[in-house]
Design a protein around this motif. Sequence first.
Motif, PDB file in Angstrom:
ATOM      1  N   GLY A  51       0.766  -1.300   0.486  1.00  0.00           N
ATOM      2  CA  GLY A  51       0.252  -0.283   0.119  1.00  0.00           C
ATOM      3  C   GLY A  51       0.774   1.018   0.019  1.00  0.00           C
ATOM      4  N   LEU A  74      -3.591   1.568  -9.974  1.00  0.00           N
ATOM      5  CA  LEU A  74      -4.278   0.571  -9.094  1.00  0.00           C
ATOM      6  C   LEU A  74      -3.876  -0.817  -9.934  1.00  0.00           C
ATOM      7  CD1 LEU A  74      -7.013   3.198  -8.241  1.00  0.00           C
ATOM      8  CD2 LEU A  74      -5.123   2.701  -6.560  1.00  0.00           C
ATOM      9  N   PHE A  77      -1.679  -3.758  -8.871  1.00  0.00           N
ATOM     10  CA  PHE A  77      -2.364  -4.555  -7.840  1.00  0.00           C
ATOM     11  C   PHE A  77      -2.477  -6.016  -8.399  1.00  0.00           C
ATOM     12  CE2 PHE A  77      -3.842  -0.898  -4.977  1.00  0.00           C
ATOM     13  CZ  PHE A  77      -2.928  -1.342  -3.724  1.00  0.00           C
ATOM     14  N   ILE A  83      -5.641  -8.973  -3.807  1.00  0.00           N
ATOM     15  CA  ILE A  83      -6.223  -7.773  -4.051  1.00  0.00           C
ATOM     16  C   ILE A  83      -7.542  -8.035  -4.571  1.00  0.00           C
ATOM     17  CG2 ILE A  83      -5.735  -5.107  -4.126  1.00  0.00           C
ATOM     18  CD1 ILE A  83      -3.953  -6.763  -1.444  1.00  0.00           C
ATOM     19  N   ALA A  86      -9.895  -2.084  -4.671  1.00  0.00           N
ATOM     20  CA  ALA A  86      -8.505  -1.259  -4.054  1.00  0.00           C
ATOM     21  C   ALA A  86      -9.134   0.628  -4.326  1.00  0.00           C
ATOM     22  CB  ALA A  86      -7.009  -1.236  -4.659  1.00  0.00           C
ATOM     23  N   SER A 125      -8.564  -5.358   5.548  1.00  0.00           N
ATOM     24  CA  SER A 125      -8.445  -3.920   4.715  1.00  0.00           C
ATOM     25  C   SER A 125      -8.058  -2.472   5.445  1.00  0.00           C
ATOM     26  CB  SER A 125     -10.136  -4.128   4.806  1.00  0.00           C
ATOM     27  OG  SER A 125     -10.890  -3.947   6.001  1.00  0.00           O
ATOM     28  N   LEU A 140      -5.461   5.782   0.594  1.00  0.00           N
ATOM     29  CA  LEU A 140      -5.760   4.726  -0.283  1.00  0.00           C
ATOM     30  C   LEU A 140      -6.549   3.741   0.192  1.00  0.00           C
ATOM     31  CD1 LEU A 140      -4.255   2.932  -2.597  1.00  0.00           C
ATOM     32  CD2 LEU A 140      -2.698   2.397  -1.167  1.00  0.00           C
ATOM     33  N   TYR A 141      -6.989   3.394  -0.115  1.00  0.00           N
ATOM     34  CA  TYR A 141      -7.606   2.001   0.405  1.00  0.00           C
ATOM     35  C   TYR A 141      -8.011   0.576  -0.459  1.00  0.00           C
ATOM     36  CZ  TYR A 141     -12.248  -0.911   1.622  1.00  0.00           C
ATOM     37  OH  TYR A 141     -12.321  -2.893   2.166  1.00  0.00           O
ATOM     38  N   VAL A 142      -7.593  -0.308   0.050  1.00  0.00           N
ATOM     39  CA  VAL A 142      -7.069  -1.698  -0.216  1.00  0.00           C
ATOM     40  C   VAL A 142      -7.739  -2.657   0.861  1.00  0.00           C
ATOM     41  CG1 VAL A 142      -4.818  -3.257  -0.175  1.00  0.00           C
ATOM     42  CG2 VAL A 142      -4.521  -0.991  -1.177  1.00  0.00           C
ATOM     43  N   LYS A 143      -8.002  -3.694  -0.170  1.00  0.00           N
ATOM     44  CA  LYS A 143      -8.887  -4.582   0.448  1.00  0.00           C
ATOM     45  C   LYS A 143      -8.465  -5.988  -0.101  1.00  0.00           C
ATOM     46  CE  LYS A 143     -13.388  -7.430   1.356  1.00  0.00           C
ATOM     47  NZ  LYS A 143     -15.261  -6.798   1.203  1.00  0.00           N
ATOM     48  N   SER A 144      -7.876  -7.274   1.190  1.00  0.00           N
ATOM     49  CA  SER A 144      -7.123  -8.622   0.347  1.00  0.00           C
ATOM     50  C   SER A 144      -8.505  -9.640   0.777  1.00  0.00           C
ATOM     51  CB  SER A 144      -6.074  -8.472   0.747  1.00  0.00           C
ATOM     52  OG  SER A 144      -5.537  -9.682   0.772  1.00  0.00           O
TER      53      SER A 144
END
Length: 798
Positions: A51, A74, A77, A83, A86, A125, A140-144
């Motif tokens: 991230g 982005l 990713f 991931i 995002a 996340s 920045l938003y990240v979700k795994s």
Amino acid sequence: MRSQSSAIRRKLMRMILLTSGIVVVLTTMAFFAYEMFTFSQSTVRQLRTLGTAIATNSAAALAFQNADDASSVLAAFQAEPHIVAAALYDKSGHLFATYPLHLAPMALPATPAAHGYQFEHGALSGFQDVMQGGRRLGTLYVKSDLGAIYERVIVWGILTVLVVGLSLVVAYLVSSRLQRQFSTPILALASVAKQVSDSQDFTVRMPLSGTHEVDQLIECFNHMLQQIERGEGRLLAQLSRLRLLQEITQGTGNRLDLESIFHVVLGTLEESLPIDFGCVCIYNPSAESLTVSSVGAASRAFCEPLELDEQCIVPIDQNGLSTCIKGQLVYEPDTRNIPFPFPQRLAKGGLLALVFAPLIVENNVFGVLVAARREANTFTSPDCEFLKQLSEHVALATHQAQLYSALQQAYDDLRQTQHTVMQQERLRALGQMASGIAHDINNAISPVSLYTDTLLEREPNLSERTRSYLTTIRRAIEDVAGTVARMREFYRQREPQLTLAQIDINHTIEQVVEMTRPRWFDLPQQRGLDIDLKQELAPDMPRIMGAEGEIRDALTNLLFNAVDAMPQGGTITVRTRVVSGPEERQTVQLEVSDSGVGMSEETRRRCLEPFFTTKGERGTGLGLAMVYGMIQRHSAELEIDSVAGQGTTVRLSFPVYSERFTEPGAAPEVTALVRRLRILLVDDDPLLIKALQDTLEEDGHLITATNGGQAGIDAFTAAHSSGNDFQVVITDLGMPHVDGRKVAAAIKSISPVTPIILLTGWGQRLVAENDVPPHVNRVLNKPPKLQQLRNALAELAA
């Protein structure tokens, strides 16, 4: 035995395998938990690093507001398959770019949250600030997903199964050889124990196995067999006695009467000890003797030759009985050698061995348990010890039964006392209530009484029908006055002023039936109901002694109750009869029966209680209570037979008096005074004042009427000051603020010679209890009778 050995081996194997398996599983789980924790932390660090890189590369795109460049950044990713989403938000919190490119906005947070990463909802996340030169350009938003963790769990699960399986196989192979070293001697020991149990041969011994711990067990087992072999007979006898004692204790535990307890004890002894004769005697300290309370069923064959029936008295002399009464067990091996009456009596009856066991409660001997056998020297020491222990249990059970009986009696006495107190309190409350309302009732009926007497006396042209109606009204007024006079004394057993006279009960019944006709005939017909009243009156009934007004009231209440008990109509039967009793005594019975709804047992039990009613707001609960009070005052009897749905019968029984009774002569008629009297009337009831004033003025008197006690005192004071005194004062007793006592005292203080007549509904009680106020010359009851009022005026103003 083979199945038993297999079971032991299986149990040992299961214990070894279970222990090994638990150790391996716990160890594997510990490593697995550690690995999962460290792997989760590593996943968070990797996602944070990724991230940070993407946020750094996105700074230029956010700074120049180039969404295409941001989407390109982005897209990096894609190199990380876990991931799943995002997004970039500008510094105002608006969505700027997404990954994948066409990801729906609903799948992303509406606004960015605080900086950081966390596990939630099955995913990892987090949010990370995009910075440039110390300025925040966006977020920045990240979700795994947790795919990597799930893969690691599967790998560790497979490893755990393989390790546990392999460990169990190795443990099984090793333990299968080791368990034989322990199971073989244990199985051999079990085989010997079963052999001893089956054959009851306690001479068998188990050889040592060579294993130290097992050999200790085998030596203890062999020693136990040796001890059992030595005391086998004694132990079996003790066990038998204990079972017998337990059986008797259980048999007497649920019994609470002495006779039942004694029968259980003696019956069990006769059958199981056994004994040939047994009885229980109760000690009488004052007479120094024993009373045979209970004899065993099988022992009754000895009762006649021994002369030892139940309730027989056995004197206590200087023999074994006297020692037993002191609290010691006595054993006589051969009664033929004992030169005392009771042992000799048993010896002649064929009972040679004898035991006396004392029954002791709280260090006091209250009885003796007697056990005897035909053969001499047949009671052993264990037998005597058993009888001693048994006597203690019997004494305890007997004491508990006596305590229960005493407690039950005390409870019954307490319940009866409570019932009596509650009854007295209800009756006392009724008397207090009646005292408050009697004044108003007497005032209300006084004008009716005065006008009725005046009409009957001064209207010679009245028709016979009118005169009959007025006579009935006067009788009803007298009954009401009598009822009111009794209400306050309702809780008393007998009124001191009760005056008895000869009564023709049939004539009284006919009067009441005629007076109550509107209630049982007219009113039901208006409602479309049919009530048939039958009179079954025996002819030539002997007279009884009583207060006719009270008996009329009681009969009226019974008829009204019968009508109320038949809401759909029915039949009321009034009957009389003469019943002969013991010693040729006769009673007159009056019955009132109805075909109504009847009463339940609970209602019948409580129906005589004051204020108890089943009529709801229509009932007062005083009808049958007043009937019961009348019965008490007449020394009569009351019976109520009732079954729910089958009607009720109330039976009144009055004693017949055979001696001749001379009725008291009527009071002599006194001619109305010729001389006029100036009379002051003091009362707080306008109707009563008007009735008294009209009646006395027709006799020629000059009447001054005042309303209330203080007005009366003021009127008398004014007349006395002017020299025109009143010659007689008639005052009410119960008045607000200034009552009749205060009026009398005030007038006597002004003119001691002026006679004062006190009108009250409790006149008879005041005279009977010597409670007449000191300043009153004459007390008259309310409602006042015209002739009595004239007599009082003639006597006081002469």
